[in-house]
Structure formats: structure tokens, C-alpha cells
Design a protein around this motif. Structure first.
Motif, PDB file in Angstrom:
ATOM      1  N   SER A  93       0.826  -1.202   0.000  1.00  0.00           N
ATOM      2  CA  SER A  93       0.000   0.000   0.000  1.00  0.00           C
ATOM      3  C   SER A  93       0.868   1.263   0.000  1.00  0.00           C
ATOM      4  O   SER A  93       0.562   2.241  -0.690  1.00  0.00           O
ATOM      5  N   ASP A  94       1.957   1.245   0.759  1.00  0.00           N
ATOM      6  CA  ASP A  94       2.876   2.396   0.749  1.00  0.00           C
ATOM      7  C   ASP A  94       3.514   2.574  -0.626  1.00  0.00           C
ATOM      8  O   ASP A  94       3.671   3.704  -1.100  1.00  0.00           O
ATOM      9  N   LEU A  95       3.886   1.482  -1.260  1.00  0.00           N
ATOM     10  CA  LEU A  95       4.426   1.592  -2.629  1.00  0.00           C
ATOM     11  C   LEU A  95       3.354   2.161  -3.557  1.00  0.00           C
ATOM     12  O   LEU A  95       3.627   3.056  -4.363  1.00  0.00           O
ATOM     13  N   ARG A 125       4.074  12.450  -4.892  1.00  0.00           N
ATOM     14  CA  ARG A 125       4.470  12.865  -3.536  1.00  0.00           C
ATOM     15  C   ARG A 125       3.287  13.431  -2.762  1.00  0.00           C
ATOM     16  O   ARG A 125       2.261  13.756  -3.345  1.00  0.00           O
ATOM     17  N   ARG A 126       3.505  13.615  -1.463  1.00  0.00           N
ATOM     18  CA  ARG A 126       2.468  14.244  -0.629  1.00  0.00           C
ATOM     19  C   ARG A 126       2.439  15.752  -0.851  1.00  0.00           C
ATOM     20  O   ARG A 126       1.487  16.418  -0.439  1.00  0.00           O
ATOM     21  N   SER A 127       3.448  16.273  -1.477  1.00  0.00           N
ATOM     22  CA  SER A 127       3.664  17.723  -1.487  1.00  0.00           C
ATOM     23  C   SER A 127       3.079  18.454  -2.690  1.00  0.00           C
ATOM     24  O   SER A 127       3.267  19.648  -2.829  1.00  0.00           O
ATOM     25  N   ILE A 161      -1.625   9.670  -0.678  1.00  0.00           N
ATOM     26  CA  ILE A 161      -1.187   9.014   0.559  1.00  0.00           C
ATOM     27  C   ILE A 161      -2.115   7.819   0.754  1.00  0.00           C
ATOM     28  O   ILE A 161      -3.238   7.829   0.242  1.00  0.00           O
ATOM     29  N   ASP A 162      -1.665   6.798   1.459  1.00  0.00           N
ATOM     30  CA  ASP A 162      -2.595   5.711   1.781  1.00  0.00           C
ATOM     31  C   ASP A 162      -3.151   5.942   3.189  1.00  0.00           C
ATOM     32  O   ASP A 162      -2.473   6.495   4.062  1.00  0.00           O
ATOM     33  N   VAL A 163      -4.408   5.569   3.379  1.00  0.00           N
ATOM     34  CA  VAL A 163      -5.086   5.843   4.653  1.00  0.00           C
ATOM     35  C   VAL A 163      -4.707   4.763   5.663  1.00  0.00           C
ATOM     36  O   VAL A 163      -5.291   3.684   5.689  1.00  0.00           O
ATOM     37  N   SER A 164      -3.684   5.051   6.476  1.00  0.00           N
ATOM     38  CA  SER A 164      -3.260   4.116   7.513  1.00  0.00           C
ATOM     39  C   SER A 164      -3.608   4.644   8.899  1.00  0.00           C
ATOM     40  O   SER A 164      -4.001   3.889   9.778  1.00  0.00           O
ATOM     41  N   ASP A 165      -3.499   5.950   9.096  1.00  0.00           N
ATOM     42  CA  ASP A 165      -3.746   6.538  10.425  1.00  0.00           C
ATOM     43  C   ASP A 165      -5.185   7.020  10.597  1.00  0.00           C
ATOM     44  O   ASP A 165      -5.627   7.268  11.717  1.00  0.00           O
TER      45      ASP A 165
END
Ligand SMILES: [Mg+2]
Length: 322
Positions: free
Chosen positions: A72-74, A143-145, A208-212
Motif C-alpha cells: 500500500s505504501d508503494l 508525492r504528498r507535497s 497518501i494511503d489511509v493508515s492513520d
């Protein structure tokens, strides 16, 4: 069982699927070939029993999820998975446990043609660390940016299922109805959105992946991009099963604040929206527009219709609602 036998029996038995593994398990290092025009993406995640997963989680699920969260992070950066290494700490060598663990591990590895290229086994309290590596064409990482005011905010799949599934699993796995079973499965076996992530290269401005949790992960994008967001509560994608089990109010709370869904949260400019529709059709994935990026730096503006919306204080995320 000696360490060597254990690796050979449970972790090397399927052989290799990939030609880019020149030396795999069995030597001091793995030797790998990265395609000339691609860049390597690397991510690592550790899961500890009683911290990241409940004691007595089925071993198949422990392994499946450990692989899924790394893939998922990849996916969140647009990388195509290639290899993983696994470091596992085991209290003992329970063969039935390892057999089931190995099944869960290879289920995703085989589906995505990913090779296990090495690792380590140690005796101690149960935990595992996976490092996943994948490829991204040059200058194509998401990227997140990159989010800009005016970009639309999308999320894949449905939100909040895994958090509700965890609450159910804590109470035990006996006598679950169909909806509860669905939610528990979403907690144990999240779907890494690999195809979607790859397709979003050059289309999504950030991802981003929804982990938090949706708000926490959206906040990461806002910080990195130095922008704000308006999110419409009524547009959050909620599964029928989630609403059925916890009711609409708690469903919204889970969707905003529970983690572990491993859906992709991404932004798309107005110009790229048509391209996104094509991608979603090709990937056979649902994605929902839940709001828009604003210029109000790092502030999340929650709306219910035209009205401001605040999360209940006990949701634990007052920070975002104020
Ligand atoms: Mg992540």
C-alpha cells in the motif's frame, strides 16, 4: 527446527517468479537488477503483536496484512512492487502457525508477482518487519507535497470499515453476522490499491494511503503541500455493512478517524478529472470526490451541507474540527 530448515521449508518453497532476482534467499545478500529507466522505491513497516495486531490473530492474516500495508505504501507513491524481505521474531517454531503464515504471505506475493528475496528469523516476542521495494519511472513518483488550491480530493473504496472491524474482532470472532464478518475481513485483509496507484502517476497531484485515519492522513498532505482542505461529510463513501453495524453517526466517525483502511487518498486538478474517470474505469475501482483543496494553510474545514461540522469530542480528533 533449525533456522535454516525453517527458512527453506516455509519461505523458499515456492521458488522465484522474477527474472530480476539474480541471487535470492540462500546467500549473504540478495543481488537484484533495477531496470535502467526506473527508480527504486523502498518502504518498511514493523508489526508487533498486541500493538499492531491482536494476540491470536490468525497467522494467515498477520502475514497477509504485513505484506498489504507495505504494498500500500508503494502504491501511494505510484510504485510497482517487485521484492520484499522479511525479518520475523517468533516465540517458538510452531509448524502449523508457520504453515498458515506462509500461506497468507504468498497469497499477495503471488498475486502481484513479488519475490521474497531474503530476511532473518530470531527467537523472541512475535513481531515482523517487512521491507518492500518497487519501481517508479523517472520523475513519476506521486508525492504528498503536490496538492494545489482548487484540486479535488478523492478517496478509493469505502472508509471506516477496518476500524469498525477491529472493534468487532476485539470482542471475538464467534457468531458474526454477514456485515460484521465483512468488516472484520476488511481489518484483517485490506486491499492494497496497487493498480490504481500506478495508474495515478502523472494524474494525481498528491497521494497518501489511509493508515492513520482519513483526517490524519489528509493532514499529512496539507502539511507537505502547505494548503488546506474542505471535506463534505455527506460525500464520505461508507459501506452498507458499516452503516448497518454501527449506525450512520459512528460510521462517519470511523470514516474520518479510524485507520487501517489502506485506501488511497489523492488530489487531482480540474484539468485531470477526465483522465481520472478513464483510469477508474480501467482499474475497476470506485473513487469518490470528498472535497477540495483550499488556500487556508493546513486547516481542514468539515462541512455538512452548507453548515460547519464538528466531530464529537470523544472521537479524539478535536484538533481537526475546530
Ligand atoms: Mg503510508
Amino acid at each position: 527446527m533449525k533456522e535454516f530448515d525453517l527458512i527453506e521449508r516455509f519461505f523458499e518453497r515456492r521458488g522465484r517468479q522474477r527474472k530480476d532476482v539474480i541471487v535470492g534467499i540462500g546467500d549473504d545478500c540478495a543481488i537484484l537488477k533495477v531496470p535502467d529507466n526506473k527508480r527504486l522505491a523502498i518502504t518498511t513497516d514493523t508489526l508487533v503483536e498486541n500493538v499492531h495486531f491482536l494476540a491470536h490473530t490468525p497467522p494467515r492474516s498477520v502475514a497477509y496484512k504485513a505484506v498489504a500495508v507495505n504494498l500500500s505504501d508503494l502504491a501511494a507513491m505510484g510504485a510497482e512492487p517487485a521484492w520484499i524481505s522479511l525479518s520475523i521474531t517468533l516465540p517458538d517454531t510452531d509448524e502449523a502457525w508457520l504453515e498458515s503464515f506462509s500461506e497468507g504471505l504468498y497469497e499477495l506475493l503471488e498475486y502481484y508477482s513479488v519475490d521474497l528475496i531474503g530476511g532473518d528469523t530470531v527467537k523472541g516476542p512475535l513481531s515482523l518487519t517487512i521491507t518492500a521495494q518497487g519501481f517508479i519511472p523517472e520523475n513519476c513518483e506521486i508525492r504528498r507535497s503536490g496538492a494545489k488550491p482548487g484540486d479535488w480530493i478523492y478517496v478509493s473504496g469505502t472508509l471506516g470499515d477496518a476500524g469498525a472491524g477491529l472493534e468487532i474482532a476485539k470482542q471475538g470472532l464467534e457468531n458474526l453476522n454477514e456485515s460484521q464478518d465483512y468488516l472484520v475481513n476488511r481489518h484483517f485483509s485490506p486491499t492494497p490499491r496497487v493498480m490504481l496507484g500506478n495508474a495515478l502517476r502523472r494524474v494525481a497531484s498528491s497521494c497518501i494511503d489511509v493508515s492513520d485515519g482519513t483526517l490524519a492522513d489528509l493532514q499529512h498532505i496539507l502539511e507537505r503541500s502547505d494548503v488546506g482542505a474542505r471535506v463534505h461529510i455527506g460525500r464520505l463513501p461508507l459501506s452498507d455493512e458499516l452503516v448497518d453495524v454501527v449506525g450512520i453517526d459512528d460510521a462517519v466517525n470511523h470514516a474520518l478517524t479510524s485507520g487501517d483502511d489502506y485506501e488511497l487518498l489523492f488530489t487531482v486538478s480540474e484539468e485531470q478529472r477526465g483522465q481520472l474517470e478513464t483510469i477508474l474505469g480501467n482499474c475497476d475501482v470506485q473513487a469518490t470526490c470528498i472535497g477540495q483543496i483550499t488556500g487556508q494553510k493546513q486547516k481542514i474545514d468539515l462541512r455538512l451541507g452548507d453548515m460547519p461540522f464538528s466531530l464529537p469530542k470523544d472521537a479524539g480528533f478535536e484538533h481537526f474540527s475546530g
